[in-house]
Scaffold this active site. Structure first.
Site, PDB file in Angstrom:
ATOM      1  N   CYS A  20      25.582  44.558  46.573  1.00  0.00           N
ATOM      2  CA  CYS A  20      24.693  45.632  47.018  1.00  0.00           C
ATOM      3  C   CYS A  20      23.972  45.216  48.306  1.00  0.00           C
ATOM      4  O   CYS A  20      24.575  45.169  49.373  1.00  0.00           O
ATOM      5  CB  CYS A  20      23.719  45.996  45.900  1.00  0.00           C
ATOM      6  SG  CYS A  20      22.855  47.561  46.169  1.00  0.00           S
ATOM      7  N   HIS A  71      27.408  47.315  41.702  1.00  0.00           N
ATOM      8  CA  HIS A  71      26.887  46.219  40.863  1.00  0.00           C
ATOM      9  C   HIS A  71      27.909  45.874  39.774  1.00  0.00           C
ATOM     10  O   HIS A  71      27.822  46.370  38.642  1.00  0.00           O
ATOM     11  CB  HIS A  71      25.561  46.635  40.224  1.00  0.00           C
ATOM     12  CG  HIS A  71      24.414  46.675  41.168  1.00  0.00           C
ATOM     13  ND1 HIS A  71      23.602  45.596  41.410  1.00  0.00           N
ATOM     14  CD2 HIS A  71      23.953  47.678  41.962  1.00  0.00           C
ATOM     15  CE1 HIS A  71      22.677  45.925  42.297  1.00  0.00           C
ATOM     16  NE2 HIS A  71      22.872  47.172  42.651  1.00  0.00           N
ATOM     17  N   GLU A  89      28.167  43.326  37.998  1.00  0.00           N
ATOM     18  CA  GLU A  89      27.592  42.608  36.846  1.00  0.00           C
ATOM     19  C   GLU A  89      27.285  43.553  35.686  1.00  0.00           C
ATOM     20  O   GLU A  89      27.218  43.126  34.530  1.00  0.00           O
ATOM     21  CB  GLU A  89      26.331  41.843  37.259  1.00  0.00           C
ATOM     22  CG  GLU A  89      25.119  42.700  37.599  1.00  0.00           C
ATOM     23  CD  GLU A  89      25.048  43.134  39.051  1.00  0.00           C
ATOM     24  OE1 GLU A  89      23.947  43.476  39.522  1.00  0.00           O
ATOM     25  OE2 GLU A  89      26.102  43.131  39.718  1.00  0.00           O
TER      26      GLU A  89
END
Length: 542
Positions: free
Chosen positions: A379, A514, A516
């Protein structure tokens, strides 16, 4: 028939209600049941989207664009079930919905009160959007005794009465502290917490007792007698060396057996072999690497909870221990990056908002690029990588982001509209902060033959979760590609850059999304698996 389990907490916060809920969900799942997990938070914010990471920690984003509590990340990582907007609600959301109905006249002139209007709205949320789940686990945020929690506790009390106790149960998580001066564990905090819960009409069916050592049998009997539960329902929740050992620890204490006993159910014993394998890899890795995380919220690691877990998942996939070196990016604005980054095997710059620490992140990017160290920008970390390349490779001295103010060369800027599916979405710089971000899952088209294409198994398109206001300006794409920064992922309409990489570098990838948020224990995200693999290779060169 769906059954409901309500998990509350007492004595102090941060005892691990989220992990307890996730672990129970995983155990029930392992016994063949279909589960869904939900979080009911008592704070008055509509969602955590505008809250400081220092106040709330990480904001977890779902595929459908809901900004939620970080506990939903635990739910997804432990069960593999994608959460939805309907799995998270706050006092602010409940009151907003009720007030909106009142303004429309839906209540036909009635005086709006906490009971029944607010509690009814909470109950409606609990049972909404349920399909064929066997169990719905509802975690109540905060601590029993907080004034903010009272409407939620009243609502779940009513709910249990309405569906019948054969379809509802209460689990209460408390603390049994060790007092060194006395040389013993103290049960009084648990007794008082249960008494507080009973004062609002809720009798817990199971007590989870957080402690750092074994609770003696006589102490368990004492807790059971004072708290009006069966001795077998006093479950000790001991500290463990990894959160992924929690399901096995709870099963060994009989937690899931007690839940099934309450509901009069039988089921095969859970197969926890895959959990055992993961824990074995964590405890006995073949090697280790050090990853420097250069961020701005490093004093509160909950701000990067999913990121830390995704890196660990990448380590598990590579049978490698991942040591995380948390570095405040502002330090590079005062000191040379070399003394902090020399010897690390990978550098990651995560997401963030605002100008503070940005120049330090750019220095970290430059260090990774020039020293040929694996780099992962997420990001804001991708945006800083693009600005670094614009300044130091393309010679665009004024390259910056309009997030920091007027820019001579707005390499990163605020996009006011974009396409999502067949819809045109718009926003403005003066819109409410909660509504100005690109949120949730968006598709990305990958460039064939690129590094990221191979990492994703040569897929043509992928879907990843976003949470950001500013975008890399595609008008600079041609100039940057001429100096070696490859735009290897774009939005399907070709307007929004999603991924950049540097061919020839050992591993240099920046992503606007993102990843994750989609990494799970038994399905590590391919980007994190590949990044840690590159770090392992780097460790052999150092």
């Amino acid at each position: 028939m769906t059954r409901f389990i309500f998990i509350t907490g007492g004595v102090v916060s941060s005892l691990g209600k989220g992990l307890s809920s996730a672990a129970l969900g995983a155990l029930l799942q392992a016994r063949g049941f279909k589960v869904r997990l939900r979080k009911l938070d008592p704070y008055i914010n509509v969602d955590p989207g505008t809250m400081s990471p220092y106040q709330h920690g990480e904001v977890y984003v779902t595929d459908d664009g809901a900004e939620t509590d970080l506990d939903l990340g635990h739910y997804e990582r432990f069960t593999g079930i994608s959460s939805r907007r309907s799995d998270s609600v706050t006092t602010g959301r409940i009151y907003s919905d009720v007030i909106a109905k009142e303004r429309r006249g839906d209540y036909l002139g009635a005086t709006i009160q906490v009971i029944p209007h607010i509690t009814d709205a909470i109950k409606d949320w609990i049972k909404a959007d349920i399909q064929d789940e066997d169990f719905v686990l509802c975690e109540i945020g905060g601590t029993v005794g907080d004034i903010e929690s009272l409407p939620f506790l009243e609502a779940i009390r009513q709910f249990a009465n309405e569906v019948g106790r054969e379809r509802a149960m209460f689990v209460h998580l408390t603390l049994v502290p060790w007092i060194p001066a006395a040389g013993e564990l103290k049960t009084k905090p648990t007794q008082h917490s249960v008494k507080e819960l009973q004062s609002v009409g809720i009798q817990p069916d199971i007590l989870l007792c957080r402690c750092d050592r074994e609770v003696p049998a006589d102490s368990r009997r004492k807790i059971a007698q004072f708290c009006n539960v069966a001795p077998t329902a006093v479950i000790q929740a001991l500290d463990v060396d990894t959160i992924y050992a929690v399901p096995q620890a709870y099963h060994a204490e009989g937690y899931d057996d007690e839940v099934l006993r309450h509901f009069g159910l039988t089921a095969p014993a859970p197969d926890l072999s895959k959990w055992d394998e993961v824990v074995s890899r964590i405890r006995q890795p073949e090697g280790e690497v050090t990853i420097a995380i250069v961020g701005k919220y490093t004093s509160l690691l909950d701000a990067y909870k999913s990121l830390a877990e995704a890196l660990r998942h990448g380590g598990i996939a590579n049978n490698t221990k991942v040591n995380l070196d948390w570095i405040d990016s502002e330090v590079f604005e005062r000191e040379d990056a070399v003394q902090h980054l020399e010897g690390v095997h990978g550098i990651l710059v995560p997401g963030g908002f605002g100008e503070r620490g940005a120049e330090g992140k750019i220095q970290a990017v430059r260090f990774a690029r020039e020293r040929q160290i694996p780099y992962f920008g997420i990001c804001f970390g991708m945006q800083m990588a693009v600005i670094e390349a614009a300044r130091h490779l393309a010679g665009i001295a004024g390259a910056s982001s309009t997030e920091f103010g007027p820019a001579a060369e707005p390499v990163v800027g605020l996009m006011t509209e974009w396409v999502r599916g067949n819809m045109l979405e718009k926003r403005g710089k003066d819109s409410d902060l909660g509504g100005t971000m690109r949120l949730g899952a968006y598709e990305c088209a990958l460039t064939p033959g690129s590094l990221v294409s191979s990492i994703y198994g040569n897929k043509a398109t992928i879907s990843e979760r976003h949470r950001h206001r500013y975008e890399v300006n595609h008008n600079y794409k041609e100039r940057l590609e001429k100096v070696g920064l490859k735009f290897s992922g774009m939005s399907p309409d070709g307007v929004l850059p999603e991924i950049v990489e540097i061919p020839g570098h050992p591993w240099f990838v920046g992503v606007q999304f993102h990843p994750e948020l989609k990494s799970r224990l038994f399905e590590p995200h391919p980007l994190f698996t590949s990044f840690i693999g590159a770090a392992v290779t780097q460790s052999r060169l150092v």
